[in-house]
Design a protein around this motif. Structure first.
Motif, short mmCIF file in Angstrom:
data_model
loop_
_atom_site.label_atom_id
_atom_site.label_comp_id
_atom_site.label_asym_id
_atom_site.label_seq_id
_atom_site.Cartn_x
_atom_site.Cartn_y
_atom_site.Cartn_z
N UNK A 1 2.82 -80.80 -18.88
CA UNK A 1 3.81 -80.36 -19.86
C UNK A 1 4.28 -78.95 -19.50
N UNK A 2 5.58 -78.75 -19.57
CA UNK A 2 6.19 -77.44 -19.37
C UNK A 2 6.89 -77.07 -20.65
N UNK A 3 6.53 -75.93 -21.22
CA UNK A 3 7.08 -75.49 -22.50
C UNK A 3 8.18 -74.48 -22.26
N UNK A 4 9.32 -74.70 -22.92
CA UNK A 4 10.51 -73.89 -22.67
C UNK A 4 11.03 -73.30 -23.97
N UNK A 5 11.50 -72.05 -23.90
CA UNK A 5 12.08 -71.37 -25.06
C UNK A 5 13.22 -70.48 -24.58
N UNK A 6 14.41 -70.67 -25.15
CA UNK A 6 15.57 -69.81 -24.88
C UNK A 6 15.83 -69.61 -23.39
N UNK A 7 15.68 -70.69 -22.62
CA UNK A 7 15.99 -70.63 -21.20
C UNK A 7 14.89 -70.09 -20.32
N UNK A 8 13.69 -69.86 -20.87
CA UNK A 8 12.56 -69.36 -20.09
C UNK A 8 11.41 -70.37 -20.14
N UNK A 9 10.75 -70.57 -19.00
CA UNK A 9 9.54 -71.38 -18.95
C UNK A 9 8.37 -70.51 -19.38
N UNK A 10 7.64 -70.94 -20.41
CA UNK A 10 6.57 -70.10 -20.95
C UNK A 10 5.17 -70.61 -20.64
N UNK A 11 5.01 -71.91 -20.48
CA UNK A 11 3.68 -72.45 -20.17
C UNK A 11 3.83 -73.74 -19.37
N UNK A 12 2.93 -73.91 -18.41
CA UNK A 12 2.95 -75.08 -17.53
C UNK A 12 1.51 -75.47 -17.26
N UNK A 13 1.14 -76.68 -17.68
CA UNK A 13 -0.24 -77.09 -17.46
C UNK A 13 -0.44 -78.57 -17.73
N UNK A 14 -1.67 -79.08 -17.53
CA UNK A 14 -1.96 -80.48 -17.84
C UNK A 14 -1.62 -80.77 -19.30
N UNK A 15 -1.01 -81.93 -19.54
CA UNK A 15 -0.54 -82.24 -20.90
C UNK A 15 -1.68 -82.23 -21.91
N UNK A 16 -2.84 -82.75 -21.53
CA UNK A 16 -3.93 -82.79 -22.50
C UNK A 16 -4.45 -81.40 -22.85
N UNK A 17 -4.24 -80.41 -21.98
CA UNK A 17 -4.62 -79.04 -22.31
C UNK A 17 -3.55 -78.34 -23.13
N UNK A 18 -2.29 -78.46 -22.70
CA UNK A 18 -1.20 -77.76 -23.38
C UNK A 18 -1.06 -78.23 -24.82
N UNK A 19 -1.27 -79.53 -25.08
CA UNK A 19 -1.07 -80.06 -26.42
C UNK A 19 -2.34 -80.00 -27.28
N UNK A 20 -3.46 -79.69 -26.67
CA UNK A 20 -4.71 -79.56 -27.44
C UNK A 20 -5.12 -78.10 -27.58
N UNK A 21 -4.98 -77.33 -26.49
CA UNK A 21 -5.38 -75.92 -26.51
C UNK A 21 -4.30 -75.07 -25.85
N UNK A 22 -3.14 -74.95 -26.49
CA UNK A 22 -2.04 -74.18 -25.90
C UNK A 22 -2.42 -72.71 -25.78
N UNK A 23 -1.92 -72.05 -24.75
CA UNK A 23 -2.30 -70.66 -24.50
C UNK A 23 -1.17 -69.68 -24.81
N UNK A 24 0.08 -70.12 -24.72
CA UNK A 24 1.18 -69.21 -25.07
C UNK A 24 1.39 -69.22 -26.59
#
Length: 324
Positions: free
Chosen positions: A227-250
């Motif tokens: 999963x890659x998380x995007x806000x206002x044209x910037x990439x903010x987080x990129x990681x395994x989907x099960x980590x980003x959606x369970x323990x997001x860091x940004x």
């Protein structure tokens, strides 16, 4: 081996009567062979225009700059518009959000798919051979009575069936990369699952890379590898989907999850994010465009270049103060 899609420092601006819109800021994104990467974020965060930039579909007022936009190791930026026609459709296919709008209402779906295949197939095909190939693909993705379906107009088919037709249109030329832009947003939950199962099964079997653009975090979590998380044209987080959606860091990733029903047992657990996306016409945009909404914001977030922090080899966060 090269990633199937590899984008480095992609910047996009639009010239408009209201001023220059700074739409994308140094976007970095990659998709491996056979991998499905979810591109998630609020409406207006830049997900769709990232996909459109890959295919040169952003319009004449778009100004694009990038260190690299590569497909299987070959940079696409040096191709002429004519040469790029051999890439669009044949090597990179796109599934659009509203299938009924994307399909020509005045033509039978079989004729549309046959024309797509004949225009983009690496070898020259007769119309009869192309129709046979189209029917074969329709049957492979689970469309019953495919020969009869090919004789129907889009208005005669359900939304779920039209979406299946769009998946067939993307697969029929055997592309290396599929960009799926909200391909199930207009469908009910049951049909969503069936369509995604069809798409993922077809892509895993063929080893096709998929960039899945969506605001549906539950769907992304169920089907995507990263999963890659995007806000206002910037990439903010990129990681395994099960980590980003369970323990997001940004902070934005965490607030995005808190504000959505995904993973919640009760409505009381929802936490509105608050604030709005920044006006991208501003010339004084902060270094981190989430700064005005972020609970962890510090002066450096507005003025200093935000570091790309590698939490692990496969998980990065663009933030001075990521969550532990």
């Amino acid at each position: 081996m090269n990633a199937m899609l590899d984008i480095r420092d992609l910047t996009l601006e639009f010239e408009t009567p209201g001023g220059l819109v700074h739409a994308l800021d140094r976007v970095n994104l990659s998709v491996e062979r056979g991998e499905c990467v979810a591109l998630v974020g609020e409406s207006g965060s830049g997900k769709s225009i990232t996909g459109m930039s890959i295919l040169r579909l952003n319009g004449a007022n778009a100004r694009i700059a990038a260190d690299q936009i590569a497909l299987d190791g070959g940079d696409l930026q040096g191709l002429s518009d004519r040469a790029f026609q051999t890439v669009r459709g044949r090597r990179i296919a796109m599934i659009f959000q509203n299938a009924k709008s994307a399909l020509n209402p005045l033509r039978k779906v079989g004729d549309t798919l046959t024309d797509i295949l004949r225009a983009h197939a690496p070898e020259k095909l007769t119309r009869r051979a192309a129709r046979a190939r189209v029917q074969e693909v329709l049957e492979q993705i689970g469309i019953h009575q495919a020969e009869d379906r090919m004789l129907a107009y889009p208005a005669e088919l359900s939304g779920g069936m039209c979406q299946r037709i769009m998946i067939a249109a993307a697969l029929v030329c055997e592309p290396e990369l599929i960009i799926a832009d909200e391909p199930t947003s207009a469908l009910d939950v049951t049909t969503q699952a069936k369509v995604m199962d069809l798409l993922m099964s077809a892509c895993r079997t063929r080893g096709v890379a998929v960039l899945f653009i969506t605001h549906d975090l539950a769907l992304a979590s169920a089907y995507c590898d990263r999963a890659v998380v995007m806000h206002a044209g910037q990439m903010l987080e990129d990681g395994p989907a099960d980590e980003v959606f369970v323990r997001p860091r940004h902070p934005y990733s965490r607030m995005l999850l808190d504000s959505m029903p995904y993973g919640k047992d009760a409505a009381e657990e929802l936490k509105p994010m608050g604030g709005n996306l920044p006006d991208l016409r501003r010339d004084d945009l902060p270094s981190c465009r989430f700064a005005d909404r972020c609970p962890r914001v510090q002066p450096c977030c507005r003025t200093a270049a935000v570091p790309q922090t590698a939490l692990r080899d496969d998980h990065t966060v663009r933030c001075f103060f990521p969550h532990d």
